[in-house]
Design a protein around this motif. Structure first.
Motif, PDB file in Angstrom:
ATOM      1  N   LEU A  79     -17.024  56.185  57.200  1.00  0.00           N
ATOM      2  CA  LEU A  79     -17.687  57.481  57.326  1.00  0.00           C
ATOM      3  C   LEU A  79     -17.968  58.033  55.939  1.00  0.00           C
ATOM      4  O   LEU A  79     -17.147  57.890  55.024  1.00  0.00           O
ATOM      5  CB  LEU A  79     -16.799  58.470  58.080  1.00  0.00           C
ATOM      6  CG  LEU A  79     -16.135  58.015  59.375  1.00  0.00           C
ATOM      7  CD1 LEU A  79     -15.206  59.098  59.895  1.00  0.00           C
ATOM      8  CD2 LEU A  79     -17.175  57.665  60.422  1.00  0.00           C
ATOM      9  N   THR A  80     -19.106  58.669  55.780  1.00  0.00           N
ATOM     10  CA  THR A  80     -19.398  59.369  54.532  1.00  0.00           C
ATOM     11  C   THR A  80     -19.900  60.760  54.865  1.00  0.00           C
ATOM     12  O   THR A  80     -20.584  60.972  55.881  1.00  0.00           O
ATOM     13  CB  THR A  80     -20.426  58.605  53.670  1.00  0.00           C
ATOM     14  OG1 THR A  80     -20.573  59.259  52.404  1.00  0.00           O
ATOM     15  CG2 THR A  80     -21.785  58.507  54.348  1.00  0.00           C
ATOM     16  N   GLY A  81     -19.521  61.727  54.035  1.00  0.00           N
ATOM     17  CA  GLY A  81     -19.907  63.106  54.284  1.00  0.00           C
ATOM     18  C   GLY A  81     -19.256  64.029  53.280  1.00  0.00           C
ATOM     19  O   GLY A  81     -19.123  63.674  52.099  1.00  0.00           O
ATOM     20  N   GLU A  82     -18.829  65.192  53.740  1.00  0.00           N
ATOM     21  CA  GLU A  82     -18.180  66.165  52.867  1.00  0.00           C
ATOM     22  C   GLU A  82     -16.904  66.678  53.517  1.00  0.00           C
ATOM     23  O   GLU A  82     -16.831  66.789  54.750  1.00  0.00           O
ATOM     24  CB  GLU A  82     -19.117  67.345  52.571  1.00  0.00           C
ATOM     25  CG  GLU A  82     -20.339  66.938  51.759  1.00  0.00           C
ATOM     26  CD  GLU A  82     -21.155  68.131  51.305  1.00  0.00           C
ATOM     27  OE1 GLU A  82     -20.890  69.263  51.798  1.00  0.00           O
ATOM     28  OE2 GLU A  82     -22.031  67.950  50.439  1.00  0.00           O
ATOM     29  N   ALA A  83     -15.906  66.984  52.700  1.00  0.00           N
ATOM     30  CA  ALA A  83     -14.611  67.455  53.207  1.00  0.00           C
ATOM     31  C   ALA A  83     -14.156  68.663  52.400  1.00  0.00           C
ATOM     32  O   ALA A  83     -14.346  68.716  51.181  1.00  0.00           O
ATOM     33  CB  ALA A  83     -13.570  66.346  53.128  1.00  0.00           C
TER      34      ALA A  83
END
Length: 285
Positions: free
Chosen positions: A237-241
């Protein structure tokens, strides 16, 4: 000079652990000591995290090979024999985790492609305690062909259940100077699927360094890797946290998905059933 950047320092001060972090930070160095080199050569699995040079998105990848495919080839250099291609000059975080001994070691630095894989010239080399690592007594290498990968923009029922059943995942983060790959563990259910594009997990007490959360404080880009220790399937998964702080001092990380990659039977390793870490809290219901 501090081994910590401003993001880590901000969280250490917010939680009140700067002194403890300074003490623990003495374990961070650039040299790969003989005991660390011997540990690396015993591992069949290496996690590599960092930004994609074209999109800037942060991913975590699982690499496997016959023990010895990762080895120290200099006092500050690790060489990895792999067919997986990475861009020249990117910064990466790597983590070698051995479920048999519940030991882990991280090497962060700059990657250079080679004819047989890549090297990493180390900026940071350090080990972590065994807390939250599930013990898996043994593994076997199996003849397994990876299935067709599927790109996703949201988690379906199968992928959501995969996440809920996980007792381990790996987290890749970045900062202005480099990248980091770390381990997160807990009893199944510690990662919750709030929606097809949103995950949450508790940030359990650790070593007070706040390397990963410090990176996210300054740059929210993140990559997550879940793997099935029996079937070898992987979910990247790739994204923002971002991290939220409750009044009682507990911390929760909320991850928003940009893109996912589901690969059945991706890895040729089959590990034995887990013995959960005695440090794992019971997941919230």
């Amino acid at each position: 000079m501090s081994v910590y950047h401003a993001g880590s320092r901000a969280l250490q001060d917010q939680v009140g652990v700067r002194g403890r972090a300074d003490h623990v930070g003495r374990s961070l160095g650039q040299d790969i000591k003989p005991v660390a080199a011997a540990f690396l050569e015993q591992q069949p699995l290496l996690i590599v995290g960092g930004p994609d040079p074209e999109t800037g998105r942060v991913w975590a990848h699982a690499l496997t090979g016959t023990p010895g495919f990762v080895r120290a080839t200099g006092p500050r250099r690790v060489s990895v024999h792999t067919a997986h291609a990475f861009g020249r000059g990117i910064t990466v975080g790597t983590i070698a985790l051995d479920p048999r001994t519940r030991r882990r070691m991280r090497v962060n630095g700059r990657l250079t492609p080679t004819a047989t894989g890549f090297t990493v010239d180390a900026d940071q080399v350090f080990a972590n305690c065994p807390r939250y690592i599930q013990r898996r007594e043994s593994y076997e290498t199996v003849d397994r062909s990876p299935g067709v990968s599927r790109h996703l923009t949201g988690l379906g029922d199968e992928e959501a259940e995969f996440v809920r059943a996980a007792d381990t995942f790996f987290l890749a983060t970045v900062n202005a100077a480099g990248a980091d790959a770390s381990h997160r563990g807990g009893n199944p259910g510690f990662v919750q699927v709030a929606s097809p594009r949103e995950l949450t997990w508790p940030d359990y007490p650790g070593n007070a360094m706040f390397l990963s959360l410090g990176n996210l404080y300054a740059d929210p880009r993140a990559g997550l890797l879940f793997l099935d220790w029996e079937t070898g399937s992987t979910l990247q998964l790739t994204g923002e946290a971002r991290t939220g702080f409750a009044e009682d001092g507990t911390r929760t990380v909320r991850f928003t998905l940009t893109e996912a990659l589901w690969t059945p039977n991706a890895l040729p390793l089959r590990w034995s059933a887990p013995e959960y870490s005695p440090a794992n809290p019971e997941p919230a219901r």
